[in-house]
Design an enzyme around this catalytic site. Structure first.
Site, PDB file in Angstrom:
ATOM      1  CG  HIS A  89      48.786  43.206  46.625  1.00 38.77           C
ATOM      2  ND1 HIS A  89      47.457  43.490  46.872  1.00 38.77           N
ATOM      3  CD2 HIS A  89      48.848  41.859  46.415  1.00 38.77           C
ATOM      4  CE1 HIS A  89      46.758  42.370  46.830  1.00 38.77           C
ATOM      5  NE2 HIS A  89      47.580  41.372  46.550  1.00 38.77           N
ATOM      6  CD  GLU A 105      49.237  38.360  47.615  1.00 35.12           C
ATOM      7  OE1 GLU A 105      48.552  38.599  48.623  1.00 35.12           O
ATOM      8  OE2 GLU A 105      48.777  38.418  46.466  1.00 35.12           O
ATOM      9  CG  HIS A 163      48.386  39.247  41.711  1.00 36.68           C
ATOM     10  ND1 HIS A 163      48.991  40.389  42.188  1.00 36.68           N
ATOM     11  CD2 HIS A 163      47.434  38.929  42.624  1.00 36.68           C
ATOM     12  CE1 HIS A 163      48.427  40.737  43.334  1.00 36.68           C
ATOM     13  NE2 HIS A 163      47.477  39.870  43.621  1.00 36.68           N
ATOM     14  NE  ARG A 183      37.841  45.528  43.222  1.00 34.52           N
ATOM     15  CZ  ARG A 183      37.492  45.579  44.508  1.00 34.52           C
ATOM     16  NH1 ARG A 183      37.998  44.706  45.364  1.00 34.52           N
ATOM     17  NH2 ARG A 183      36.662  46.497  44.944  1.00 34.52           N
TER      18      ARG A 183
END
Length: 301
Positions: A89, A105, A163, A183
């Site tokens: 992200h 997050e 991640h 992605r």
């Protein structure tokens, strides 16, 4: 939310009503997005969306939280029946340049199979050029740091952290209100609904990844406190006696993990969430069964 990697655990563990025969990967529990809204279930504001609360009842519901166009958090339950794509992200300074939204997050592991793991950061420091070469050669996954996890573990993921969630994890995800994911590698999967691989975003991801993010560690709780970040504070409570959820004038979101609890005549079971308004007088959380645990989520002011 249907996801290629999802399963049926949200029904098994949390009694969520899922559409039949579909792999459900996410349940968006607290959300104020153009494409999705939480709606008040009962009481005098029943039927109002979270965005209406945020724009029309700010002080009464949320107290003195910082200004933002929408409620700043998005809280989800995730069921990873299979592993997610390796992804990233964007951090704030890069998101605007790429036309995306920044996203930091935090994951709390609500349930994990014996061999469940998280993919986070790198095994060792690597340059962008080296990583891109390995990515084009199909061996990028060999570089990612893996951590075995069990229920109760947590991981903070600042924007830029490479991640993926491994198979066999059910997570509570507390994140910035954003839906931007780049992605990098999707394990050569084919999306059954299209017959094609899912879209990758390699160039954007390469711009975002922190290549010096080596072997990050799980969250080490300090008493009740799991994470104190400028975007959110997350505490884990073992609720063995009544306890005030937050001081008057402060809102809080409560997620029941195990057992059951009540507040102001509303009951909460595992996997359920409620938002306690800043102006609510009766602020006591009361355990209704032994072994009651919860996450308490607030926004620092």
């Amino acid at each position: 939310m249907e996801r290629i990697w999802g399963g049926r655990k949200l029904a098994e563990l949390f009694r969520k009503k899922l559409p039949l025969n579909k792999p459900i990967g996410e349940s968006w529990e607290i959300v104020d997005r153009p494409e999705a809204q939480s709606v008040v279930a009962n009481g005098p504001l029943a039927g109002k969306t979270l965005h209406e609360l945020w724009s029309q009842h700010r002080k009464e519901i949320f107290g003195d939280v910082p200004e933002a166009p929408r409620f700043p958090l998005l809280i989800k339950l995730l069921d990873a029946q299979e592993k997610l794509s390796l992804q990233v992200h964007p951090p704030a300074k890069i998101a605007a340049k790429l036309g995306g939204e920044p996203k930091t997050e935090c994951w709390y592991v609500a349930s994990a199979e014996a061999d469940a793991e998280l993919f986070v950061g790198f095994k060792k420091s690597i340059t962008r050029e080296e990583f891109e070469k390995l990515l084009r050669a199909g061996s990028a996954a060999d570089q990612v740091h893996r951590i075995n996890v069990k229920a109760g573990n947590g991981m903070l993921l600042p924007g830029g952290r490479f991640h993926a969630v491994g198979a066999g994890n059910v997570l509570v995800e507390v994140q910035q209100n954003s839906d931007t994911t780049y992605r990098v590698f999707d394990w050569n999967r084919i999306d059954q609904s299209t017959g094609k691989p899912r879209q990758l975003h390699v160039d954007q991801a390469l711009d975002c990844i922190d290549y010096n993010d080596v072997a990050p560690k799980l969250i080490e709780p300090k008493g009740d406190l799991l994470v104190k970040h400028k975007l959110f504070e997350i505490q884990k409570w073992n609720l063995d006696s009544p306890r005030e959820v937050a001081s008057p004038g402060q809102f809080a979101i409560v997620n029941c993990l195990t057992g059951s609890l009540s507040c102001a005549d509303v009951d909460l079971s595992p996997g359920e969430f409620f938002l306690v308004p800043a102006s609510l007088k009766d602020r006591q959380l009361n355990p209704r069964s032994e072994g009651t645990t919860l996450l308490r989520i607030t926004i620092p002011v």
